[in-house]
Design an enzyme around this catalytic site. Structure first.
Site, mmCIF file in Angstrom:
data_model
loop_
_atom_site.group_PDB
_atom_site.id
_atom_site.type_symbol
_atom_site.label_atom_id
_atom_site.label_comp_id
_atom_site.label_asym_id
_atom_site.label_seq_id
_atom_site.Cartn_x
_atom_site.Cartn_y
_atom_site.Cartn_z
ATOM 1 C CG ASP A 53 -6.539 8.173 5.295
ATOM 2 O OD1 ASP A 53 -5.678 7.573 5.974
ATOM 3 O OD2 ASP A 53 -7.270 7.586 4.476
ATOM 4 C CG MET A 82 -2.408 6.983 5.208
ATOM 5 S SD MET A 82 -2.277 6.580 6.953
ATOM 6 C CE MET A 82 -0.580 5.990 7.042
#
Length: 483
Positions: free
Chosen positions: A238, A81
């Site tokens: 994630d 991210m």
């Protein structure tokens, strides 16, 4: 028989897993991904390398399991991210992507907070140089000609999905990390975009994480021998993907990821922002749920560093550290604050560097390895304490990530938390498994698939004797932290 692929785009590597009925692992392909550090504190990657690596992984799955690959009906992606990837009008990258651990936008964080004092209660947290919005401000200041050509902001897994489908989209879990999204509402915020100097029209549409965000291109169906059609899910950040893949879907489910960084993810039925404690709060990938995230900036990365400094391989360090604890006990080890890339939760000190106290000629690599694992365990405990402070209530703990290979590390974390932590089968598959669950729903499975729990294979309980030994060491670590 239902076949789906889950792809997890990590910082240092990409993994693709072909799953049958979201349970049996048919085939796995994994490849490393290089990181560029052109200056101290900078961290970048070539986004086309993400795409090439994913394609290589899927090539390998097709070669290993052609019959099952032909029957695939859904692909899901979870990805690292907070990246800032700027595309031009042709949807091509204008520069390398700035990653979550890039630290150059410190000054811009202060500017953004001054401009939008309540940003931490509207978005995922307080401004941090790792988050996307301050990076955009830095780029506008330092690379203005490039920003004049910018036409789209893209996140890691969304860029790969663009290559798979030709469609531009994102979803709330990952978009929440940009600080341009109103997290509670799940919509881009024009006022936040204006504060950062970004055109709100240059943002992708926001879909549900489990929605079909495109279909695999015909030429890729042919390349991998898939009959099709294949729905590609909007996907997940994630942390959300790993939490889902570890069975974290109900309020109170807590999933600790011991990876390059460490993240304490707690599922919450309400939006409990905690900017004052540098807690990130984003939408989860389960309907009507949020995810509270406490972040340890350097977890297995700290142990990797000790390996580099001592010339030891990490598995050897783990074994040596366990032998050291059994023979001598932790009291003679140095105390290490392994904040090699700063501290996020609970202090929001991205400028902080690691500190070691208690070095003497008798210190061994085993002692340094132990001190590293202990220091990371203390940081996880600090995260959970901060999350409790803001109203989040963890009830059940599961641990995933590469660090779960260390029994000592798990015992330290359970002891520092004062809570048992559970392991699941295939803990290193949590990210791809979560992505595959989203793929299944995008391909037509019922949404209840997202809430199916994972059975824990074993539980590591707190160690009362170890707790007595590490209690004064934790207090000493706090004094170092505040000194």
């Amino acid at each position: 028989m239902a076949l789906h692929i889950g792809i997890d785009l990590g910082t240092s590597g990409i993994k693709a897993v072909l799953l049958e009925d979201l349970a049996r692992v048919v085939a796995v392909a994994a490849e490393p991904v290089a990181i560029s550090r052109p200056h101290v504190g900078w961290s970048e990657q070539d986004p086309d390398l993400w795409v090439a690596t994913v394609f290589t992984c899927l090539d390998r799955l097709a070669a290993e399991a052609p019959q099952e690959m032909a029957a695939v009906r859904g692909i899901g992606l979870s990805g690292q991210m907070l990246a800032a990837l700027i595309l031009d009008a042709d949807m091509r990258p204008l520069r390398p992507a700035m990653l979550w651990n890039d630290q150059r936008a410190l000054a811009e964080c202060a500017e953004l907070l001054a401009s939008v004092p309540d940003i931490g209660r509207r978005t995922n947290g307080t401004p941090d140089p790792g988050i996307t919005a301050p990076k955009l401000m830095w780029l506008r200041k330092h690379e203005p000609a490039l920003m004049d050509r910018a036409r789209m902001l893209m996140l890691t897994k969304d860029y790969v999905r663009l290559a798979l489908t030709g469609e531009v989209a994102t979803e709330p879990s990952d978009a929440g990390g940009t600080q341009l999204l109103d997290v509670a509402a799940g919509r881009w915020d024009p006022a936040l975009c204006a504060a950062v100097g970004w055109n709100a029209a240059s943002l992708p549409p926001v879909l549900d994480s489990w929605a079909e965000a495109g279909r695999l291109k015909p030429e890729l169906l042919s390349r991998w021998g898939i009959t099709g059609p294949v729905a590609v899910a909007a996907g997940a950040g994630d942390n959300m993907g790993s939490t889902l893949g570890a069975g974290g879907a109900r309020p109170g489910d807590a999933v600790l990821t011991i990876g390059t960084s460490g993240v304490a993810c707690i599922v919450d039925a309400a939006f409990h922002p905690g900017p004052q404690r540098a807690i990130l709060t984003s939408a989860h990938v389960v309907p009507r749920m949020f995810l509270s995230m406490g972040v340890v900036m350097s977890a297995t990365a700290s142990l990797d560093w000790v390996g580099q400094m001592t010339g030891r391989k990490v598995p050897d360090l783990d074994a040596e550290a366990a032998a050291f604890v059994a023979k001598q006990g932790p009291a003679v080890a140095p105390i290490f604050l392994p904040c090699l890339t700063g501290i996020r939760t609970p202090l929001n000190r991205p400028d902080m560097t690691g500190r070691i106290e208690g070095l003497h000629p008798g210190v061994t690599p085993a002692m340094l390895a132990y001190a590293t694992m202990e220091g990371v365990a203390f940081q996880f405990a600090d995260c959970i304490a901060a999350q409790r402070e803001v109203g989040v209530r963890p009830e059940r703990f599961t641990v995933v990530g590469g660090g779960t290979r260390s029994t000592l590390w798990l015992r330290l974390i359970a002891t520092a938390l004062g809570e048992p932590v559970g392991l699941i089968q295939g803990a290193d598959m949590a990210g791809p498994r979560g992505a595959a669950r989203l793929a299944a729903v995008a391909a037509g499975a019922p949404i209840s698939v997202l809430s199916e729990p994972m059975s824990q294979t074993s539980v590591v309980a707190p160690d009362a004797r170890l707790a007595e030994v590490i209690a004064p060491r934790r207090e000493a670590a706090r004094e170092m932290l505040n000194g």
